[in-house]
Design a protein around this motif. Sequence first.
Motif, mmCIF file in Angstrom:
data_model
loop_
_atom_site.group_PDB
_atom_site.id
_atom_site.type_symbol
_atom_site.label_atom_id
_atom_site.label_comp_id
_atom_site.label_asym_id
_atom_site.label_seq_id
_atom_site.Cartn_x
_atom_site.Cartn_y
_atom_site.Cartn_z
ATOM 1 N N ASP A 52 -12.036 -2.503 -3.479
ATOM 2 C CA ASP A 52 -10.814 -2.747 -2.707
ATOM 3 C C ASP A 52 -9.906 -3.753 -3.424
ATOM 4 O O ASP A 52 -8.684 -3.559 -3.481
ATOM 5 N N THR A 53 -10.509 -4.799 -3.979
ATOM 6 C CA THR A 53 -9.715 -5.790 -4.719
ATOM 7 C C THR A 53 -9.083 -5.168 -5.963
ATOM 8 O O THR A 53 -7.908 -5.426 -6.276
ATOM 9 N N ALA A 54 -9.861 -4.343 -6.670
ATOM 10 C CA ALA A 54 -9.326 -3.713 -7.886
ATOM 11 C C ALA A 54 -8.191 -2.746 -7.558
ATOM 12 O O ALA A 54 -7.176 -2.697 -8.268
ATOM 13 N N ILE A 55 -8.341 -1.985 -6.480
ATOM 14 C CA ILE A 55 -7.281 -1.038 -6.089
ATOM 15 C C ILE A 55 -6.016 -1.796 -5.693
ATOM 16 O O ILE A 55 -4.896 -1.414 -6.061
ATOM 17 N N HIS A 56 -6.188 -2.890 -4.940
ATOM 18 C CA HIS A 56 -5.027 -3.661 -4.498
ATOM 19 C C HIS A 56 -4.298 -4.319 -5.665
ATOM 20 O O HIS A 56 -3.078 -4.453 -5.666
ATOM 21 N N GLY A 57 -5.064 -4.731 -6.680
ATOM 22 C CA GLY A 57 -4.433 -5.400 -7.815
ATOM 23 C C GLY A 57 -4.076 -4.476 -8.953
ATOM 24 O O GLY A 57 -3.538 -4.935 -9.972
ATOM 25 N N ALA A 58 -4.368 -3.170 -8.815
ATOM 26 C CA ALA A 58 -4.136 -2.214 -9.907
ATOM 27 C C ALA A 58 -2.695 -2.200 -10.418
ATOM 28 O O ALA A 58 -2.480 -2.098 -11.638
#
Length: 303
Positions: A52-58
Amino acid sequence: MSIAAATAREVTRSTIATGRSKDRTPTSILFLGALWFSLFFGVMVLIVLIVDTAIHGAPRFDANLVTRYDSVIRPAETGFRAGILGTVWLMVTTAVLAVPLGIAAALHLEEFADGRRWWNRFIEVNLQNLAAVPSIVYGLLAVAVMALLGYERKGIVLGGAIALALLILPVIIITTREAVRAVPREIREASLALGATRWQTTWRQTLPSAVPGIATGTILGLSRAIGEAAPLLLLGIAGAVRFDPDGLGSAVTALPIQIFSLSSNSQEEFQQAASAAIVVLLAMILLLNGLAIFIRNKFQRTW
């Protein structure tokens, strides 16, 4: 033959003969299921949070993330160059301060100190307790050390490194002692029998044999320090620094501080940047852990 040995032999024989253990009662199966559920739940929560963090910061995974400084005027282009370089400076200085001191203290306690003396036992008990002290307390200790050294400016590389070195020093001492203790006693006795002194035996035989355990514990301690923000906040480490550190007396920031600062901002661009910075920080921690595994496997010995 004792009753325990006879019972163990009977259980082993039954298990080999039938391929099943008599220990598989409903209670044991329920307990095993609870263990599997705990493992599954913990791993899944961790994976979901990271994904979720990686998707949000992508949207922020670009060159600006590591080449630019943080910007209030252009939040979509804010970067973490100062935080990444500041974290590297803090980690290197922390390692220089903590590693030699921790290894030397552990060798003294394990190889030279008399365990029957009350002050040695007192030090050992306090080391165990210091490993469980909240990290913010080490920030207070670092402030006191900086005051004793005469530094009026606290938010500098040296101050942050002192706080982090105090934080990981008990961990390094404990893991080094365990690694030294794992070296077989016969190696020391053989060295002493050949005429070597206690110091020569420790320096040339015991310490090289314990390198894998020492390196692994040290790097894992540094991995813990790299993600700490509480002691750095207490030392006045700023979240907005727009230049590269160039010495121990230079003002510095760190990735955990910048993440903490941006996470409290309501703008979506800053939230995305904070998520991307979390991924960068995780990558740095995984890199350190990978280095610890490599060193352990490369220098590991079997006795």
